[in-house]
Motif scaffolding. Sequence first.
Motif, PDB file in Angstrom:
ATOM      1  N   ALA A  33       3.745   6.744  11.065  1.00 32.71           N
ATOM      2  CA  ALA A  33       2.624   7.190  10.238  1.00 32.71           C
ATOM      3  C   ALA A  33       3.100   7.714   8.888  1.00 32.71           C
ATOM      4  N   GLY A  34       4.243   8.405   8.872  1.00 28.19           N
ATOM      5  CA  GLY A  34       4.747   8.944   7.613  1.00 28.19           C
ATOM      6  C   GLY A  34       5.109   7.861   6.616  1.00 28.19           C
ATOM      7  N   CYS A  35       5.834   6.844   7.065  1.00 31.08           N
ATOM      8  CA  CYS A  35       6.210   5.746   6.176  1.00 31.08           C
ATOM      9  C   CYS A  35       4.985   4.937   5.763  1.00 31.08           C
ATOM     10  N   ASP A  36       4.040   4.788   6.679  1.00 38.61           N
ATOM     11  CA  ASP A  36       2.792   4.093   6.363  1.00 38.61           C
ATOM     12  C   ASP A  36       2.075   4.796   5.216  1.00 38.61           C
ATOM     13  N   ASP A  37       1.980   6.111   5.299  1.00 38.11           N
ATOM     14  CA  ASP A  37       1.296   6.882   4.251  1.00 38.11           C
ATOM     15  C   ASP A  37       2.029   6.823   2.913  1.00 38.11           C
ATOM     16  N   ASP A  38       3.363   6.716   2.959  1.00 39.87           N
ATOM     17  CA  ASP A  38       4.157   6.791   1.738  1.00 39.87           C
ATOM     18  C   ASP A  38       4.331   5.458   1.015  1.00 39.87           C
ATOM     19  N   LEU A  39       3.858   4.373   1.596  1.00 35.68           N
ATOM     20  CA  LEU A  39       3.988   3.081   0.927  1.00 35.68           C
ATOM     21  C   LEU A  39       3.144   3.058  -0.349  1.00 35.68           C
ATOM     22  N   PRO A  40       3.550   2.280  -1.343  1.00 37.21           N
ATOM     23  CA  PRO A  40       2.801   2.233  -2.612  1.00 37.21           C
ATOM     24  C   PRO A  40       1.538   1.373  -2.495  1.00 37.21           C
ATOM     25  N   TRP A  41       0.526   1.933  -1.864  1.00 35.25           N
ATOM     26  CA  TRP A  41      -0.723   1.197  -1.659  1.00 35.25           C
ATOM     27  C   TRP A  41      -1.423   0.967  -2.993  1.00 35.25           C
ATOM     28  N   LEU A  42      -2.022  -0.186  -3.121  1.00 37.80           N
ATOM     29  CA  LEU A  42      -2.723  -0.546  -4.355  1.00 37.80           C
ATOM     30  C   LEU A  42      -4.084   0.142  -4.361  1.00 37.80           C
ATOM     31  N   ALA A  43      -4.302   1.005  -5.334  1.00 37.38           N
ATOM     32  CA  ALA A  43      -5.578   1.722  -5.438  1.00 37.38           C
ATOM     33  C   ALA A  43      -6.440   1.023  -6.489  1.00 37.38           C
ATOM     34  N   GLY A  44      -6.625   1.643  -7.654  1.00 40.59           N
ATOM     35  CA  GLY A  44      -7.402   0.999  -8.713  1.00 40.59           C
ATOM     36  C   GLY A  44      -6.725  -0.273  -9.188  1.00 40.59           C
ATOM     37  N   HIS A  45      -7.502  -1.342  -9.337  1.00 44.42           N
ATOM     38  CA  HIS A  45      -6.907  -2.611  -9.765  1.00 44.42           C
ATOM     39  C   HIS A  45      -7.987  -3.515 -10.341  1.00 44.42           C
ATOM     40  N   CYS A  46      -7.535  -4.539 -11.071  1.00 46.74           N
ATOM     41  CA  CYS A  46      -8.446  -5.528 -11.640  1.00 46.74           C
ATOM     42  C   CYS A  46      -9.167  -6.264 -10.516  1.00 46.74           C
ATOM     43  N   ALA A  47     -10.472  -6.392 -10.677  1.00 48.11           N
ATOM     44  CA  ALA A  47     -11.272  -7.039  -9.637  1.00 48.11           C
ATOM     45  C   ALA A  47     -10.958  -8.517  -9.510  1.00 48.11           C
ATOM     46  N   ARG A  48     -10.276  -9.093 -10.501  1.00 45.73           N
ATOM     47  CA  ARG A  48      -9.977 -10.538 -10.477  1.00 45.73           C
ATOM     48  C   ARG A  48      -8.529 -10.812 -10.073  1.00 45.73           C
ATOM     49  N   CYS A  49      -7.575 -10.208 -10.795  1.00 49.46           N
ATOM     50  CA  CYS A  49      -6.162 -10.541 -10.566  1.00 49.46           C
ATOM     51  C   CYS A  49      -5.389  -9.442  -9.855  1.00 49.46           C
ATOM     52  N   ALA A  50      -6.052  -8.325  -9.517  1.00 48.26           N
ATOM     53  CA  ALA A  50      -5.449  -7.207  -8.783  1.00 48.26           C
ATOM     54  C   ALA A  50      -4.387  -6.457  -9.577  1.00 48.26           C
ATOM     55  N   LEU A  51      -4.335  -6.630 -10.892  1.00 44.69           N
ATOM     56  CA  LEU A  51      -3.406  -5.853 -11.706  1.00 44.69           C
ATOM     57  C   LEU A  51      -3.714  -4.369 -11.530  1.00 44.69           C
ATOM     58  N   PRO A  52      -2.711  -3.530 -11.227  1.00 43.74           N
ATOM     59  CA  PRO A  52      -2.975  -2.091 -11.075  1.00 43.74           C
ATOM     60  C   PRO A  52      -3.603  -1.498 -12.339  1.00 43.74           C
ATOM     61  N   LEU A  53      -4.713  -0.785 -12.157  1.00 46.56           N
ATOM     62  CA  LEU A  53      -5.449  -0.162 -13.247  1.00 46.56           C
ATOM     63  C   LEU A  53      -5.765   1.280 -12.859  1.00 46.56           C
ATOM     64  N   PRO A  54      -6.168   2.111 -13.831  1.00 46.02           N
ATOM     65  CA  PRO A  54      -6.407   3.528 -13.531  1.00 46.02           C
ATOM     66  C   PRO A  54      -7.558   3.791 -12.568  1.00 46.02           C
ATOM     67  N   ALA A  55      -8.504   2.866 -12.454  1.00 44.21           N
ATOM     68  CA  ALA A  55      -9.671   3.105 -11.605  1.00 44.21           C
ATOM     69  C   ALA A  55     -10.124   1.799 -10.969  1.00 44.21           C
ATOM     70  N   PRO A  56     -10.787   1.874  -9.833  1.00 46.54           N
ATOM     71  CA  PRO A  56     -11.298   0.655  -9.185  1.00 46.54           C
ATOM     72  C   PRO A  56     -12.521   0.104  -9.909  1.00 46.54           C
ATOM     73  N   GLY A  57     -12.818  -1.170  -9.633  1.00 42.53           N
ATOM     74  CA  GLY A  57     -14.022  -1.783 -10.171  1.00 42.53           C
ATOM     75  C   GLY A  57     -13.918  -2.274 -11.593  1.00 42.53           C
TER      76      GLY A  57
END
Length: 240
Positions: A33-57
Amino acid sequence: MRWLDWRPVWWRPRVQCLLCGAAAEQAALPLCAGCDDDLPWLAGHCARCALPLPAPGLTCGQCLRRPPAFHRVETPLRYAFPVDALITRFKHQANAPLGRLLGQLLERHLLHAYEEGLPRPDRLIPVPLSRRRQRQRGFNQAQLLADWLAAPLGLPVDARLVVRTQDTPAQQGLDAATRKRNLRSAFALAAGAEVAGLHLALVDDVLTTGATAERIARLLRRAGARQVDVYCLARTPAPQ
């Protein structure tokens, strides 16, 4: 309840986390669970190409100026530590257990997305690798990922639909313009391929500039594919 569930805890096989060696909570997923939580999960991103962005949508400037041929990118992770190292060990050191773990994280992401209304494709299409590179590596990581995803997602894999026609230089470290030049004639549809009206999903390990996905998606769309999505393990951030 099955008899297997009545065995004493000390007698049950212990599954270790592949990242830290601690006990994993789920036998089917070798990740604590600890390593799962610490992975760099993609949060805010481009709705088309998934480029990491400051906010979702949001939609990135590149996709607004020139929408890509693919419809959307589905990926759970940012290409950052330790995911970058895990993917490198999977691809270049043939570490199949790490690749399988990453594939399970993508599987988990996609199953959740389907529950939330993401349309399922008709087929999974692994991005083909050049013959020389596949001989050197011994496998195509995109093919392995697609095969691992097929059963849990309930989707067929078509590895013969798209063929690699040129042995282009490695794309890693190249800028977007050079990547596009390398790929101008790198792919083709197999003879007799029928994709008209189909919803297809390309499978690859990492999306960087999107040049490979763009080239294959454009090829499929011109042949009549209704929609082309991209499924990958991780998305790189924009160059600083």
